[in-house]
Design a protein around this motif. Sequence first.
Motif, short mmCIF file in Angstrom:
data_model
loop_
_atom_site.label_atom_id
_atom_site.label_comp_id
_atom_site.label_asym_id
_atom_site.label_seq_id
_atom_site.Cartn_x
_atom_site.Cartn_y
_atom_site.Cartn_z
N HIS A 1 14.74 -57.65 -14.75
CA HIS A 1 13.31 -57.42 -14.95
C HIS A 1 12.71 -56.54 -13.85
O HIS A 1 11.74 -55.83 -14.06
N TYR A 2 13.32 -56.59 -12.66
CA TYR A 2 12.77 -55.90 -11.49
C TYR A 2 13.20 -54.44 -11.45
O TYR A 2 14.37 -54.13 -11.56
N THR A 3 12.23 -53.58 -11.26
CA THR A 3 12.50 -52.17 -11.05
C THR A 3 12.68 -51.92 -9.55
O THR A 3 12.39 -52.79 -8.73
N GLU A 4 13.11 -50.73 -9.21
CA GLU A 4 13.21 -50.38 -7.78
C GLU A 4 11.84 -50.43 -7.12
O GLU A 4 11.71 -50.82 -5.96
N THR A 5 10.80 -50.04 -7.86
CA THR A 5 9.42 -50.11 -7.33
C THR A 5 9.05 -51.56 -7.04
O THR A 5 8.45 -51.85 -6.00
#
Length: 183
Positions: free
Chosen positions: A65-69
């Motif tokens: 679910h987590y992006t690099e941002t």
Amino acid sequence: VLPVAGVGNNLPLMLFYERDNPRQYAALLGNLCALAFDFVARHKTGGMHMNYFIYKQLPVLPPEHYTETDLAFIVPRVLELTYTAYDLAAWAKDLGYSGEPFAFNPTRRAALRAELDAYYAKLYGLTRDELRYILDPASIMGEDYPSETFRVLKKNEEREFGEYRTQRLVLAAWDKFETGELH
């Protein structure tokens, strides 16, 4: 995140055999500590102990679910909130940090927690009013609404700070996200 130590049966442990992405573990820790998560956990837990079958039903965001941002925002804050003593130096190193432990500054910690709480509320897809409800249902439903969520937190902060500081800080962080001041 704990230093290596024995624990009793009231502390469920999550042990990870793969250590290839500690940044996702920091995001998991941030998720487990978020007010939105706590709100759901309180509604699912009937007594003083959280049984494993309840624990498995809680709304943990999956690693993908987590992006690099997201990770760029979450990880430094979780690091600063957790690495306050040398016995967690290995954790800090796993997250790419080799400096001294962070000072335990209550005002700074409250601001970091509020930023994470607002960020996780956004990750869960909540609206500002839904977040307000989680923080204090009476702020949405009216003063005579019979339900409370974080009564002890609110009461303690009103006594210590003269206000429900967490609510103010979390909503201010939310508003900063909305205006682009915080990203």
